[in-house]
Design a protein around this motif. Structure first.
Motif, PDB file in Angstrom:
ATOM      1  N   GLN A 215       0.857  -1.177   0.000  1.00 59.36           N
ATOM      2  CA  GLN A 215       0.000   0.000   0.000  1.00 59.36           C
ATOM      3  C   GLN A 215       0.900   1.236   0.000  1.00 59.36           C
ATOM      4  OE1 GLN A 215      -3.050  -1.446  -0.011  1.00 59.36           O
ATOM      5  NE2 GLN A 215      -4.311   0.375  -0.277  1.00 59.36           N
ATOM      6  N   ARG A 216       0.486   2.336   0.584  1.00 57.73           N
ATOM      7  CA  ARG A 216       1.322   3.535   0.590  1.00 57.73           C
ATOM      8  C   ARG A 216       2.638   3.274   1.322  1.00 57.73           C
ATOM      9  NH1 ARG A 216       2.564   6.760   4.287  1.00 57.73           N
ATOM     10  NH2 ARG A 216       0.834   6.194   5.679  1.00 57.73           N
ATOM     11  N   CYS A 217       3.728   3.716   0.708  1.00 58.56           N
ATOM     12  CA  CYS A 217       5.050   3.659   1.336  1.00 58.56           C
ATOM     13  C   CYS A 217       5.609   5.078   1.346  1.00 58.56           C
ATOM     14  CB  CYS A 217       5.996   2.727   0.578  1.00 58.56           C
ATOM     15  SG  CYS A 217       5.575   0.973   0.725  1.00 58.56           S
ATOM     16  N   GLY A 218       5.609   5.718   2.512  1.00 57.15           N
ATOM     17  CA  GLY A 218       6.036   7.110   2.577  1.00 57.15           C
ATOM     18  C   GLY A 218       5.078   7.978   1.795  1.00 57.15           C
ATOM     19  N   ASP A 219       5.635   8.716   0.805  1.00 57.19           N
ATOM     20  CA  ASP A 219       4.770   9.555  -0.018  1.00 57.19           C
ATOM     21  C   ASP A 219       4.406   8.901  -1.347  1.00 57.19           C
ATOM     22  OD1 ASP A 219       7.398   9.703  -0.829  1.00 57.19           O
ATOM     23  OD2 ASP A 219       7.487  11.883  -0.930  1.00 57.19           O
ATOM     24  N   ALA A 220       4.769   7.639  -1.514  1.00 58.24           N
ATOM     25  CA  ALA A 220       4.438   6.912  -2.742  1.00 58.24           C
ATOM     26  C   ALA A 220       3.171   6.089  -2.517  1.00 58.24           C
ATOM     27  CB  ALA A 220       5.599   6.004  -3.152  1.00 58.24           C
ATOM     28  N   VAL A 221       2.065   6.578  -3.018  1.00 53.56           N
ATOM     29  CA  VAL A 221       0.769   5.931  -2.821  1.00 53.56           C
ATOM     30  C   VAL A 221       0.571   4.876  -3.900  1.00 53.56           C
ATOM     31  CG1 VAL A 221      -1.724   6.288  -2.743  1.00 53.56           C
ATOM     32  CG2 VAL A 221      -0.169   8.029  -1.810  1.00 53.56           C
ATOM     33  N   ASP A 222       0.252   3.656  -3.483  1.00 55.85           N
ATOM     34  CA  ASP A 222       0.016   2.584  -4.452  1.00 55.85           C
ATOM     35  C   ASP A 222      -0.865   1.529  -3.812  1.00 55.85           C
ATOM     36  OD1 ASP A 222       0.248   1.172  -6.897  1.00 55.85           O
ATOM     37  OD2 ASP A 222       2.328   1.823  -7.108  1.00 55.85           O
TER      38      ASP A 222
ATOM     39  N   SER B 179      10.324  10.052  -1.822  1.00 55.74           N
ATOM     40  CA  SER B 179      11.355  10.899  -1.236  1.00 55.74           C
ATOM     41  C   SER B 179      12.442  10.072  -0.560  1.00 55.74           C
ATOM     42  CB  SER B 179      10.727  11.864  -0.226  1.00 55.74           C
ATOM     43  OG  SER B 179       9.860  12.769  -0.884  1.00 55.74           O
ATOM     44  N   TYR B 180      12.032   8.978   0.065  1.00 48.88           N
ATOM     45  CA  TYR B 180      13.013   8.104   0.715  1.00 48.88           C
ATOM     46  C   TYR B 180      14.006   7.537  -0.299  1.00 48.88           C
ATOM     47  CZ  TYR B 180      14.891   3.764   2.605  1.00 48.88           C
ATOM     48  OH  TYR B 180      15.728   2.731   2.963  1.00 48.88           O
ATOM     49  N   LYS B 181      13.479   7.048  -1.423  1.00 47.09           N
ATOM     50  CA  LYS B 181      14.389   6.455  -2.413  1.00 47.09           C
ATOM     51  C   LYS B 181      15.199   7.523  -3.135  1.00 47.09           C
ATOM     52  CE  LYS B 181      12.216   1.998  -3.077  1.00 47.09           C
ATOM     53  NZ  LYS B 181      11.834   0.943  -4.029  1.00 47.09           N
TER      54      LYS B 181
ATOM     55  N   GLN C  63      -1.906  13.521   2.456  1.00 52.93           N
ATOM     56  CA  GLN C  63      -1.144  14.765   2.377  1.00 52.93           C
ATOM     57  C   GLN C  63      -0.222  14.923   3.588  1.00 52.93           C
ATOM     58  OE1 GLN C  63      -0.869  16.704  -0.264  1.00 52.93           O
ATOM     59  NE2 GLN C  63      -2.249  15.224  -1.259  1.00 52.93           N
ATOM     60  N   GLN C  64      -0.673  14.448   4.723  1.00 51.79           N
ATOM     61  CA  GLN C  64       0.176  14.477   5.916  1.00 51.79           C
ATOM     62  C   GLN C  64       1.403  13.593   5.720  1.00 51.79           C
ATOM     63  OE1 GLN C  64      -1.927  13.474   9.525  1.00 51.79           O
ATOM     64  NE2 GLN C  64      -0.041  13.235  10.704  1.00 51.79           N
ATOM     65  N   ALA C  65       1.205  12.425   5.129  1.00 48.72           N
ATOM     66  CA  ALA C  65       2.323  11.518   4.863  1.00 48.72           C
ATOM     67  C   ALA C  65       3.291  12.133   3.866  1.00 48.72           C
ATOM     68  CB  ALA C  65       1.801  10.179   4.343  1.00 48.72           C
ATOM     69  N   LYS C  66       2.741  12.771   2.843  1.00 43.10           N
ATOM     70  CA  LYS C  66       3.601  13.391   1.841  1.00 43.10           C
ATOM     71  C   LYS C  66       4.387  14.552   2.437  1.00 43.10           C
ATOM     72  CE  LYS C  66       0.997  12.096  -2.303  1.00 43.10           C
ATOM     73  NZ  LYS C  66       0.316  12.569  -3.535  1.00 43.10           N
ATOM     74  N   SER C  67       3.743  15.329   3.274  1.00 46.18           N
ATOM     75  CA  SER C  67       4.438  16.458   3.910  1.00 46.18           C
ATOM     76  C   SER C  67       5.544  15.966   4.824  1.00 46.18           C
ATOM     77  CB  SER C  67       3.439  17.313   4.698  1.00 46.18           C
ATOM     78  OG  SER C  67       2.492  17.903   3.845  1.00 46.18           O
ATOM     79  N   SER C  68       5.267  14.906   5.559  1.00 46.69           N
ATOM     80  CA  SER C  68       6.269  14.345   6.453  1.00 46.69           C
ATOM     81  C   SER C  68       7.472  13.817   5.675  1.00 46.69           C
ATOM     82  CB  SER C  68       5.643  13.232   7.294  1.00 46.69           C
ATOM     83  OG  SER C  68       6.607  12.611   8.107  1.00 46.69           O
TER      84      SER C  68
ATOM     85  N   LYS D 280       9.497  16.759   4.272  1.00 44.27           N
ATOM     86  CA  LYS D 280      10.301  17.415   5.302  1.00 44.27           C
ATOM     87  C   LYS D 280      11.542  16.582   5.617  1.00 44.27           C
ATOM     88  CE  LYS D 280      10.093  19.135  10.052  1.00 44.27           C
ATOM     89  NZ  LYS D 280       9.247  19.279  11.272  1.00 44.27           N
ATOM     90  N   TYR D 281      11.364  15.287   5.757  1.00 48.56           N
ATOM     91  CA  TYR D 281      12.483  14.385   6.030  1.00 48.56           C
ATOM     92  C   TYR D 281      13.528  14.481   4.918  1.00 48.56           C
ATOM     93  CZ  TYR D 281      14.905   9.841   6.055  1.00 48.56           C
ATOM     94  OH  TYR D 281      15.854   8.844   6.005  1.00 48.56           O
ATOM     95  N   TYR D 282      13.058  14.485   3.676  1.00 49.50           N
ATOM     96  CA  TYR D 282      13.961  14.563   2.523  1.00 49.50           C
ATOM     97  C   TYR D 282      14.738  15.878   2.518  1.00 49.50           C
ATOM     98  CZ  TYR D 282      15.213  15.308  -2.389  1.00 49.50           C
ATOM     99  OH  TYR D 282      15.895  15.581  -3.559  1.00 49.50           O
ATOM    100  N   GLN D 283      14.061  16.978   2.685  1.00 48.87           N
ATOM    101  CA  GLN D 283      14.717  18.282   2.608  1.00 48.87           C
ATOM    102  C   GLN D 283      15.734  18.467   3.727  1.00 48.87           C
ATOM    103  OE1 GLN D 283      11.266  20.922   2.464  1.00 48.87           O
ATOM    104  NE2 GLN D 283      11.559  21.201   0.255  1.00 48.87           N
ATOM    105  N   GLU D 284      15.368  18.040   4.932  1.00 50.26           N
ATOM    106  CA  GLU D 284      16.309  18.187   6.044  1.00 50.26           C
ATOM    107  C   GLU D 284      17.543  17.323   5.837  1.00 50.26           C
ATOM    108  OE1 GLU D 284      13.984  17.247   9.460  1.00 50.26           O
ATOM    109  OE2 GLU D 284      13.069  19.254   9.599  1.00 50.26           O
ATOM    110  N   ALA D 285      17.360  16.129   5.309  1.00 50.14           N
ATOM    111  CA  ALA D 285      18.502  15.243   5.063  1.00 50.14           C
ATOM    112  C   ALA D 285      19.395  15.796   3.953  1.00 50.14           C
ATOM    113  CB  ALA D 285      18.010  13.842   4.707  1.00 50.14           C
ATOM    114  N   MET D 286      18.792  16.341   2.903  1.00 48.70           N
ATOM    115  CA  MET D 286      19.595  16.920   1.828  1.00 48.70           C
ATOM    116  C   MET D 286      20.384  18.142   2.326  1.00 48.70           C
ATOM    117  SD  MET D 286      19.669  15.299  -0.996  1.00 48.70           S
ATOM    118  CE  MET D 286      18.815  14.121  -2.048  1.00 48.70           C
ATOM    119  N   GLN D 287      19.794  18.902   3.209  1.00 50.50           N
ATOM    120  CA  GLN D 287      20.519  20.043   3.766  1.00 50.50           C
ATOM    121  C   GLN D 287      21.693  19.581   4.624  1.00 50.50           C
ATOM    122  OE1 GLN D 287      17.053  22.144   5.458  1.00 50.50           O
ATOM    123  NE2 GLN D 287      17.552  23.861   4.103  1.00 50.50           N
TER     124      GLN D 287
END
Length: 495
Positions: free
Chosen positions: A327-334, A361-363, A449-454, A457-464
């Motif tokens: 099913q949904r994995c992070g922000d990838a809905v399937d 975002s995780y991948k 949308q909450q999952a996608k936002s989370s 945020k995780y992706y952007q903070e890690a890239m920074q």
């Protein structure tokens, strides 16, 4: 949580029987209790079948190889969900992850389990066992749980040494490797130029380097297993403990983890019994990790809840089919389901409009192949069969003949010669889903949308933290990976 009408009968008879047994015992750790076997689960995060004992001679895993020689090796073991929280939830409940709201990865609105649905730890506790969960390397720390439901006090401690004298234990030790971020093995480094890549990956320097680092992480996991077994032996418990080692789901690569292909579901499973029982035995039966709790209870001589989906495979039960759920994995809905009889695999893409390479975002953060595929495809340099993963939609069905196509490259769903196999597996899958999809897995748009936002945020903070800024380009991400994996030096800081 309101009791699910399909799960209301679970374990009532079994728990009553266990309670009567304990009532008969004047003290919980009597001579009879002392004779019960200890059980140890060693759960390796994201461990595929890349082990010497499973035929991969490029990796150095002497401890797990010894465990395999001294124990029973299952060659056809599978997770039923290709991501940790869904798989781990299913494992300790003995239920498919569609029985309850536990299939979406990192459930955004977790609820408590019904009273009628116990964890395996609860059943062992009622039988007088001490239940622990610790982290490899430091059993004073709790091990990974990552369950998709709310629960408290699932374990009595973190270390089997914390139990009362003479008390049998059901212990879990969680090993982080080979989960990303991969770690370099300085004792046994692997040369990316000398490895053989699985045929489902393009032969590219970044892919080679990433795969080599994965194998090195497997080697690091092997050494953790050695420390755990040494500790058991030091305590004088090795020959009174049944050791069960497995991966929580398949390997962490682009077309593997989070997907229902073999790479996402296939795991090693090795059981070492006291006194060399079944030493060297190789078992080719189909077994799912939903069976692990039922089989563990059977090994301890404890009742198995009658409504569990899991079977006591060790006790002689057999599976004609195994099933996969995504099913949904992070922000990838399937929404994907699968069935396999060991020879043929059918995958049902219930959201075919979602591309394979939708944003994850995780991948994008952790997998160099994610950005590399995009880059090569834009340049027209990603050849078949790898380019098929860049399609904007998925087929409704994918059918693979695993015996001749173990990497699941040739989809036979539209091949007239295989329509009989397609229909057989499709009908069986539909029957099974009617029986086990007893709880809707759809999430509200607000939760999605909450999952996608989370995830964002995780992706952007890690890239920074990588000094790449919150939204690096594909070129900047590839530059990072080139320096990290090929040049082994830090990339330039983004201005």
């Amino acid at each position: 949580m309101a009791k699910n009408k399909h799960s209301g009968k679970i374990v009532q008879n079994s728990r009553l029987l266990v309670g009567l047994v304990l009532l008969v015992l004047s003290i919980p750790y009597s001579a009879e209790a002392r004779q019960k076997p200890n059980i140890l689960w060693i759960n390796c995060d994201d461990l595929g079948k890349e082990l010497s004992s499973y035929g991969n001679q490029q990796v150095h895993t002497p401890v797990i190889d010894r465990l395999a020689r001294e124990g029973q090796v299952f060659t056809n073991a599978y997770a039923n969900a290709p991501v940790c929280s869904s798989s781990r939830s299913s494992q300790i409940l003995g239920l498919y992850p569609t029985r309850l709201p536990i299939l979406n990865h990192r459930n955004m609105s977790p609820v408590a389990l019904p009273d009628s649905v116990p964890t395996i730890m609860q059943l062992f506790r009622e039988a007088g066992y001490f239940c622990s969960n610790g982290a490899a390397g430091d059993l004073a720390k709790p091990g990974k749980e990552d369950y998709n439901f709310v629960a408290e006090d699932l374990f009595d401690g973190t270390d089997w040494r914390q139990r009362q004298e003479g008390q049998p234990f059901f212990a879990q030790v969680q090993i982080h490797e080979p989960h990303r971020t991969f770690v370099h093995d300085e004792l046994h480094p692997i040369d990316p130029a000398e490895i053989s890549l699985p045929a489902l990956y393009p032969d590219h320097p970044l892919i080679r380097a990433d795969w080599a680092r994965y194998l090195e992480s497997v080697q690091r996991a092997d050494r953790w297993v050695g420390e755990i077994l040494d500790r058991l032996e030091e305590d004088g418990e090795l020959e009174s403990t049944i050791v069960i080692l497995y991966g929580d789901h398949g390997r962490p690569h682009l077309r593997d983890k989070q997907w229902l292909y073999e790479g996402g579901l296939a795991v090693p499973l090795i059981i070492r019994y006291p006194n060399s029982l079944n030493a060297g035995k190789v078992d080719h039966r189909l077994i799912s990790l939903v069976d692990i709790s039922a089989s563990t209870l059977g090994l301890a001589g404890l009742p198995i809840p009658i409504d569990w989906d899991g079977k006591d495979i060790i006790g002689g039960a057999k599976n004609s089919y195994i099933y996969g759920f995504r099913q949904r994995c992070g922000d990838a809905v399937d929404d994907i389901r699968s069935i396999s009889d060991g020879e043929y695999k059918l995958i049902w893409n219930r959201m075919p409009e979602q591309p394979y390479m939708q944003l994850s975002s995780y991948k994008k953060l952790q997998y160099p192949a994610y950005t590399l595929y995009r880059d090569l495809d834009q340049k027209g340099e990603l050849s078949a069969p790898f380019s098929a993963f860049m399609a904007t939609t998925k087929p409704d069905y994918e059918l693979y003949h695993l015996k001749v196509d173990p990497y699941e490259i040739e989809n036979l769903a539209d091949n007239p010669a295989y329509q009989g196999e397609l229909l057989r597996l499709k009908e069986q899958l539909e029957r099974q889903l009617q029986a086990v999809e007893t709880y809707p897995q759809e999430e509200s748009e607000a939760l999605i949308q909450q999952a996608k936002s989370s995830s964002r945020k995780y992706y952007q903070e890690a890239m920074q933290r990588r000094n790449l800024g919150p939204d690096p380009t594909d070129a900047e991400i590839l530059d990072y990976w080139n320096h990290e994996l090929l040049l082994n030096q830090k990339p330039k800081t983004k201005k």
